[in-house]
Design a protein around this motif. Structure first.
Motif, short mmCIF file in Angstrom:
data_model
loop_
_atom_site.label_atom_id
_atom_site.label_comp_id
_atom_site.label_asym_id
_atom_site.label_seq_id
_atom_site.Cartn_x
_atom_site.Cartn_y
_atom_site.Cartn_z
N ARG A 256 1.82 -4.73 0.71
CA ARG A 256 1.10 -5.20 -0.10
C ARG A 256 0.67 -4.09 -1.38
O ARG A 256 0.89 -2.68 -0.99
CB ARG A 256 -0.43 -5.64 0.16
CG ARG A 256 -0.53 -6.75 1.17
CD ARG A 256 -1.76 -7.78 1.15
NE ARG A 256 -2.97 -6.74 1.05
CZ ARG A 256 -4.27 -7.47 0.84
NH1 ARG A 256 -4.34 -8.76 0.97
NH2 ARG A 256 -5.22 -6.75 0.81
N TYR A 262 -5.96 -7.64 -4.65
CA TYR A 262 -6.17 -8.90 -3.84
C TYR A 262 -7.60 -9.10 -3.78
O TYR A 262 -8.09 -10.53 -3.70
CB TYR A 262 -5.53 -8.87 -2.28
CG TYR A 262 -3.94 -8.48 -2.30
CD1 TYR A 262 -2.93 -9.29 -2.46
CD2 TYR A 262 -3.67 -6.99 -2.71
CE1 TYR A 262 -1.73 -9.13 -2.54
CE2 TYR A 262 -2.42 -6.80 -2.85
CZ TYR A 262 -1.37 -7.62 -2.81
OH TYR A 262 0.03 -7.32 -3.10
N CYS A 265 -8.19 -11.03 -7.09
CA CYS A 265 -7.60 -12.36 -7.11
C CYS A 265 -8.40 -13.27 -6.11
O CYS A 265 -8.65 -14.61 -6.52
CB CYS A 265 -6.31 -12.51 -6.63
SG CYS A 265 -5.07 -11.68 -7.75
N CYS A 280 -4.17 -16.61 -8.00
CA CYS A 280 -4.09 -16.15 -6.58
C CYS A 280 -3.01 -14.96 -6.78
O CYS A 280 -2.21 -14.91 -7.59
CB CYS A 280 -3.75 -17.29 -5.69
SG CYS A 280 -2.30 -17.93 -5.87
N ALA A 281 -3.27 -14.21 -5.77
CA ALA A 281 -1.90 -13.06 -5.67
C ALA A 281 -0.68 -13.51 -5.77
O ALA A 281 0.13 -12.74 -6.23
CB ALA A 281 -2.58 -12.37 -4.36
N THR A 287 1.96 -8.43 -7.24
CA THR A 287 1.08 -8.73 -6.09
C THR A 287 1.76 -9.61 -5.06
O THR A 287 1.39 -9.99 -3.93
CB THR A 287 -0.29 -9.30 -6.22
OG1 THR A 287 -0.32 -10.22 -7.20
CG2 THR A 287 -1.45 -8.18 -6.78
N PRO A 293 0.33 -11.91 1.22
CA PRO A 293 -0.97 -11.62 0.18
C PRO A 293 -2.13 -11.49 1.20
O PRO A 293 -3.12 -11.14 0.67
CB PRO A 293 -0.85 -12.85 -0.65
CG PRO A 293 -0.22 -13.85 0.11
CD PRO A 293 0.83 -13.16 0.79
N ASP A 300 -10.41 -11.03 1.69
CA ASP A 300 -10.54 -10.21 0.52
C ASP A 300 -11.92 -10.47 -0.26
O ASP A 300 -12.16 -9.39 -1.12
CB ASP A 300 -9.21 -10.35 -0.29
CG ASP A 300 -8.07 -9.83 0.54
OD1 ASP A 300 -7.96 -8.33 0.61
OD2 ASP A 300 -6.99 -10.32 0.61
#
Ligand SMILES: Nc1ncnc2c1ncn2[C@@H]1O[C@H](COP(=O)(O)OP(=O)(O)O)[C@@H](O)[C@H]1O
Ligand SMILES: *[C@@H]1O[C@H](CO)[C@@H](O)[C@H](O)[C@H]1NC(C)=O
Ligand SMILES: *[C@@H]1O[C@H](CO)[C@@H](O)[C@H](O)[C@H]1NC(C)=O
Ligand SMILES: *[C@@H]1O[C@H](CO)[C@@H](O)[C@H](O)[C@H]1NC(C)=O
Ligand SMILES: [Mg+2]
Length: 682
Positions: A256, A262, A265, A280-281, A287, A293, A300
């Motif tokens: 990552r 992350y 996101c 989103c990632a 990313t 992810p 996260d």
């Protein structure tokens, strides 16, 4: 090697493909000149063990059983690789003991599970005790540093090293927790709490998931904890080294980018993040490359609130925090800015490119100009300045270089903000430094090596004295005029310059002229540098391309037109925005041109820390003769070419090369010389 003669029924270790080392007993007496030994393994199998007629090396002897499990490796009669491994294994498997001494070095095994050995009552048990009276523990090492500082008023440092995933950062954290617990703060505000609060921030911005460690620190860190006359913590100061910038724009499979991306996101639905237009990632090219992810067991979004709390605790205000996330979001949008091919050396970005619009909106910069300078470069000759279009590939490189540069600037700004928050006005009398260094730079083994040399000198054994601290000639080779980097810069300017022509120039300039430079016998595309006590071979391939990977100054000028306060602060005292990727960084600590010019390379900084603050003399006094003798035997018994990889039943993986190849150095990041590098050294 010169091993002691083999007695009948001697217990030895023989290499084994799956178990690495197997125990065996000698069935027949050995007579010098024998070409094989007859051995019986523990399961009863009888094997012939061939002896290399050239080296005549005999298998290493086992220690008497009564010694196995000792809490100090130097107590073993034989201290060689199988002995070390066996002893550590027995302690760990039989008794869950992860710590073992090797003289004053603490060796730790990563248990990969939380053990109940770090609570406050354990800290209290170690507090005030002597190192030798207690079981080996990181707290014992911390106590020793604390006590020595208190008693002798000398600054101390603890060096943590080992390969990635070995547990360095965790160990450094426990050491700091120890200091925070045993010394109450003097000021009205809680310094310890702030020192500990810097961790989640540094982890969010400098740690990432790699295939070896879900939470790997991708930078080196040196923290000094300051103490006053009453031995209370006054504050702390942190220096960071060699942030892995390439990760910002590229992640290998299953890896990552830095956690913070992350975390953001995962928090994109929050009202305060709405303006950043995050998704989103998976949506962003910076990313999603590792296609990984999510980290098992990590939420996260929750980590994000920890990061934010930590910022607040350190007094980094809401507006700066928003600014930080705004810049990070802009970087993510930059990763999705699509560059269109126009011709071989021409490209374009559509004016309505949605991600570029968001990037420019977040950064507060004019979009047309940004698009222009993403696709063009300004070139300066002695007589004129002109603007040249660039190919799509170069535009993408330039975009990535910009993203890395902004991230690195933000990282430094955060570090200095943390330092501001940790500085105090109370007078500091002394400090304890903790160095948690990632990568191949192993420092503590140099000390042991130095001791080794001194022993040799006492015994008048011929031995070349290398002064480990005088790294200047080697640095000159790399950084001076007509040095390796200078020639690289030159070659980048040549129209037909290539990695190969650069290699030729290196040979022409330095081969047989500079003692620190060499050429591999069988390659015209590589060179060797004699770093410290060992040689490292560099492949020339890709150097030119990497060196060209510099930030386009005009892009920075566009950013500087912004009214965005934090962004401007990042570039405040920037003269030359050129930042080269640093292939040498892991070795010499070259950290970009600005630092190169002032000769303050990171490597030098680290060396300075060590020479100034590591109590080498004390270290020497406390290393026992047994320790030195065993280390000596260990080195003597080594066949030059041996390079062994160990993986003991997947319980702990260990690499033990005594003469690591450059490939091994690159891939396993194990240090040189003495090489207990598979272990964590504190
Ligand atoms: N002493 C320990 N006790 C329990 N788990 C540990 C310990 N040391 C390391 N670990 C585990 O190993 C992981 C990697 O450790 P870390 O310190 O991040 O490695 P390094 O900094 O050497 O790359 C940690 O996230 C933790 O899960
Ligand atoms: C230890 O460091 C402090 C600064 O924190 C310095 O003032 C002091 O002189 C140092 N002590 C020794 C013995 O070097
Ligand atoms: C990273 O590791 C630290 C311990 O070193 C832990 O406190 C933190 O929660 C971890 N973060 C992530 C995202 O794994
Ligand atoms: C992002 O990645 C996708 C798939 O890997 C690729 O097709 C696309 O061109 C990339 N976009 C940019 C702007 O680099
Ligand atoms: Mg680490």
């Amino acid at each position: 090697g010169h091993w002691p003669p083999l007695a009948p029924n001697a217990q030895v270790w023989v290499p084994d493909a799956s178990e690495v080392w197997k125990s065996a007993e000698l069935l027949r007496d050995y007579t010098p000149g024998d070409l094989a030994l007859s051995l019986q393994l523990e399961d009863g199998t009888v094997v012939e063990h061939k002896i290399d007629p050239k080296t005549k090396n005999l298998p290493p002897l086992r220690n008497p059983n009564i010694l196995v499990g000792e809490n100090d490796l130097t107590a073993l009669s034989y201290l060689h690789e199988p002995a070390v491994l066996h002893n550590l294994k027995v302690r760990f498997i039989d008794s869950k003991l992860i710590y073992t001494y090797c003289g004053i070095v603490l060796v730790a095994i990563n248990p990969y599970e939380s053990l109940p050995i770090y609570e406050a009552d354990i800290i209290n048990a170690y507090s005030g005790q002597n190192m030798g009276d207690m079981d080996p523990h990181i707290f014992a090492v911390a106590e020793e540093a604390y006590k020595q500082m208190a008693r002798d008023q000398r600054n101390q440092s603890i060096i943590v090293s080992g390969e990635s995933g070995a547990g360095k950062t965790v160990s450094a954290k426990y050491a700091m927790r120890y200091f925070a617990t045993v010394s109450s703060s003097s000021g009205e505000t809680n310094v310890e709490e702030r020192v500990l609060a810097s961790s989640p921030i540094m982890e969010a911005f400098g740690n990432a998931k790699t295939t070896r460690n879900d939470n790997s620190s991708r930078f080196g860190k040196y923290i000094e904890i300051g103490f006053d006359d009453d031995l209370c913590i006054t504050g702390a100061n942190m220096r960071t080294y060699l942030l892995e910038k390439s990760r910002v724009v590229f992640q290998a499979h299953e890896e990552r980018n830095y956690h913070i991306f992350y975390q953001m996101c995962a928090s994109s639905h929050l009202p305060e993040f709405k303006a950043f237009k995050l998704g989103c990632a998976d949506d962003f090219n910076y990313t999603n490359q590792g296609q990984s992810p999510v980290i098992d067991g990590v939420d996260d979004a929750k980590e994000m609130s920890k990061t934010r709390r930590a910022f607040s605790l350190l007094g980094i205000g809401d507006s700066d925090q928003v600014g930080i996330y705004q810049i990070l979001s802009a970087i993510l949008h930059l990763s999705n800015v699509d560059v269109k091919d126009q011709s071989a050396d021409r490209c374009s970005i559509l004016p309505d490119n949605a991600h570029l619009l968001v990037f420019c909106e977040l950064m507060g910069v004019p979009c047309e100009e940004m698009a222009h300078w993403l696709c063009h470069r300004k070139l300066q000759t002695t007589t004129e300045t002109f603007v040249k279009s660039v190919s799509k590939v170069n535009a993408v490189h330039g975009r990535d270089a910009l993203a890395k540069h902004i991230y690195a600037k933000l990282f430094s700004w955060i570090v200095s903000s943390i330092n501001n928050a940790l500085t105090s006005t109370v007078k500091q009398r002394s400090f304890i430094g903790v160095l948690d260094i990632y990568g191949s730079t192993c420092l503590s083994s140099q000390h042991v090596f130095k001791l080794e040399q001194e022993e040799y000198m006492k015994e008048q054994i011929p031995w070349t004295l290398i002064d480990f601290y005088d790294n200047q000639p080697c640095i000159n080779l790399i950084e001076a005029k007509l040095g390796i980097l200078d020639l690289l810069d030159e070659e980048c300017k040549m129209p037909k310059g290539s990695d190969d022509t650069w290699a030729q120039k290196l040979y022409n300039t330095h081969l047989r002229q500079n003692a620190y430079f060499d050429k591999p016998r069988l390659s015209n595309k590589a060179f060797i540098i004699h770093h410290f006590a060992d040689k490292v071979e560099y492949q020339c391939f890709g150097f030119l391309e990497k060196n060209k990977d510099t930030v386009n100054e005009e892009q920075i000028n566009v950013l500087k037109k912004s009214k965005f306060d934090l962004l401007l602060k990042l570039f405040e005292d920037e003269e030359k925005p050129k930042v080269s990727t640093n292939k040498f960084a892991s070795i010499t600590g070259r950290a970009g041109k600005a630092q190169r010019d002032t000769k303050k390379t990171v490597g030098l900084q680290i060396l300075k820390i060590l020479t100034l603050y590591t109590p080498v003399i004390e270290f020497e006094e406390r290393v026992s003769n047994t320790f030195i003798t065993t280390i000596k035997n260990l080195l003597k018994g080594r066949d030059e070419s041996s390079n062994l990889m160990m993986d003991v039943k997947k319980i702990f993986s260990v690499t033990f090369p005594f003469t690591p190849s450059s490939l091994a150095l690159e891939t396993i990041q194990v240090p040189t010389s003495l090489n207990l590098g598979f272990l964590i050294r504190v």
